[in-house]
Scaffold this active site. Structure first.
Site, short mmCIF file in Angstrom:
data_model
loop_
_atom_site.label_atom_id
_atom_site.label_comp_id
_atom_site.label_asym_id
_atom_site.label_seq_id
_atom_site.Cartn_x
_atom_site.Cartn_y
_atom_site.Cartn_z
N ALA A 226 47.89 49.51 35.83
CA ALA A 226 47.41 50.41 36.88
C ALA A 226 47.61 49.78 38.26
O ALA A 226 48.69 49.88 38.85
CB ALA A 226 45.95 50.77 36.62
N ARG A 227 46.57 49.12 38.77
CA ARG A 227 46.64 48.49 40.08
C ARG A 227 46.07 47.08 40.00
O ARG A 227 45.02 46.84 39.39
CB ARG A 227 45.88 49.31 41.14
CG ARG A 227 46.57 50.62 41.52
CD ARG A 227 47.88 50.34 42.25
NE ARG A 227 48.59 51.54 42.67
CZ ARG A 227 49.66 52.04 42.06
NH1 ARG A 227 50.11 51.45 40.96
NH2 ARG A 227 50.26 53.12 42.52
N GLU A 269 51.78 29.60 48.54
CA GLU A 269 50.87 30.73 48.75
C GLU A 269 50.07 31.06 47.50
O GLU A 269 49.08 31.78 47.57
CB GLU A 269 51.67 31.98 49.16
CG GLU A 269 52.36 31.89 50.50
CD GLU A 269 53.06 33.20 50.84
OE1 GLU A 269 52.57 34.27 50.44
OE2 GLU A 269 54.09 33.15 51.50
N HIS A 288 55.41 44.78 37.95
CA HIS A 288 55.08 46.15 38.35
C HIS A 288 56.21 47.12 37.97
O HIS A 288 56.73 47.85 38.81
CB HIS A 288 54.81 46.22 39.86
CG HIS A 288 53.96 47.41 40.24
ND1 HIS A 288 52.97 47.34 41.18
CD2 HIS A 288 53.97 48.70 39.82
CE1 HIS A 288 52.40 48.53 41.33
NE2 HIS A 288 53.00 49.36 40.50
#
Length: 313
Positions: A226-227, A269, A288
């Site tokens: 999903a996210r 990062e 993704h």
């Protein structure tokens, strides 16, 4: 009507809109500021996730009548402001729901059967049969959070696996023949595999956190197509180490850029929790791409064309 295309998509989108009488312009490289300088010339825009469409953008888009987002969600668009201006928003969750459902199922089967590790070990000249003994999905309970286009498509894929499928959704009466709607307490009690199919909202950001995970009555497997921001990575890693989560299949990550096109520019990062996640053998990651198939590319474009034509032709 003039349409500005800001991301490349399936060529049928340009061809069919032109055939319907729209004028297409393409700009896949200008900065957001440069786009804003000319956006008043256009009646519509087609975008995937190149940049956010915010109030500043809308203030420049004096003649904008619609936005077509070639994807499932609309989180990169200020929906409230668009509605205030009467701008139509078209997205296409119908276009990639099948692909997402198949990807989620593939992640479960790969985790259960340790396919990623088995492949790697054979390539290294090893033949470790007992170490790669798998689990069967048969008889398990699959819990789905979010029973819209994506959740329903995933539940449909589970037919034939002899599993109990339950779902939780903020809307009432969403269950169908593929899943039974339950309250969260029952989801926490029964779930063996949890699959997320929710949009990114204030309610879902950080939803899968330590408190939420600890409510499950037994260890479970987590699938997220999903996210990324729905799962707190620090808490996920902790739960994986403690055995509260048995394994995870993640197509999306908390640290994705808002464009969905990049993760990190350098290893410096990377948060410590993510670096630890990368070392875990019971985790499968993909960039993704759950809804990113050859077929869905065409379906997404066709869905947007059909919705624009239905409204303006």
């Amino acid at each position: 009507m003039k349409i500005l295309h800001l991301d490349t998509n399936h060529p049928l989108l340009l061809a069919q809109l032109e055939a319907a009488g729209f004028k297409n312009d393409e700009d896949y490289s200008s900065t957001k500021t440069e786009i804003e300088a000319k956006i008043a010339m256009y009646d519509g825009i087609i975008i995937r996730s190149r940049f956010a469409i915010d109030k500043t953008f809308f203030d420049k888009a004096k003649n904008l009548k619609f936005i077509g987002r070639v994807g499932a969600g609309l989180e990169n668009i200020d929906i409230k402001h668009a509605e205030q201006l009467g701008i139509k928003l078209f997205n296409a969750p119908e276009g990639n729901r099948n692909a997402v459902g198949e990807h989620a199922l593939g992640m479960i089967l790969s985790l259960f059967n340790k396919l990623h590790h088995g492949d790697r070990s054979v390539r290294e000249g090893k033949w470790l049969r007992e170490e790669h003994r798998g689990l069967e999905l048969d008889g398990k309970t699959v819990g789905i959070i979010g029973y819209g286009n994506m959740g329903r498509a995933f539940a449909r894929k589970l037919r034939g696996f002899n599993v109990e499928v339950i779902c939780y959704d903020i809307l009432e009466d969403v269950e169908n023949s593929d899943a039974m709607q339950v309250e969260l307490d029952e989801l926490f009690e029964k779930t063996d595999v949890l699959s997320l199919h929710t949009p990114e909202t204030q309610m879902t950001i950080g939803m899968i956190n330590k408190t939420f995970i600890n409510k499950f009555k037994k260890p479970f497997w987590l699938i997220n197509t999903a996210r990324g921001k729905s799962v707190v990575t620090n808490d996920l890693v902790e739960a994986l180490k403690e055995g509260k989560i048995l394994g995870a299949g993640l197509d999306v990550l908390e640290y994705e850029k808002s464009s969905f096109e990049n993760l990190f520019t350098s290893k410096k990062e990377m948060p410590e929790a993510f670096q630890e996640l990368l070392t875990m053998k019971n985790v499968i990651l993909s960039p993704h791409v759950a809804g990113w198939t050859v077929e869905s590319k065409e379906k997404l474009a066709q869905t947007i064309v059909d919705k624009i034509k239905a409204e303006f032709c």
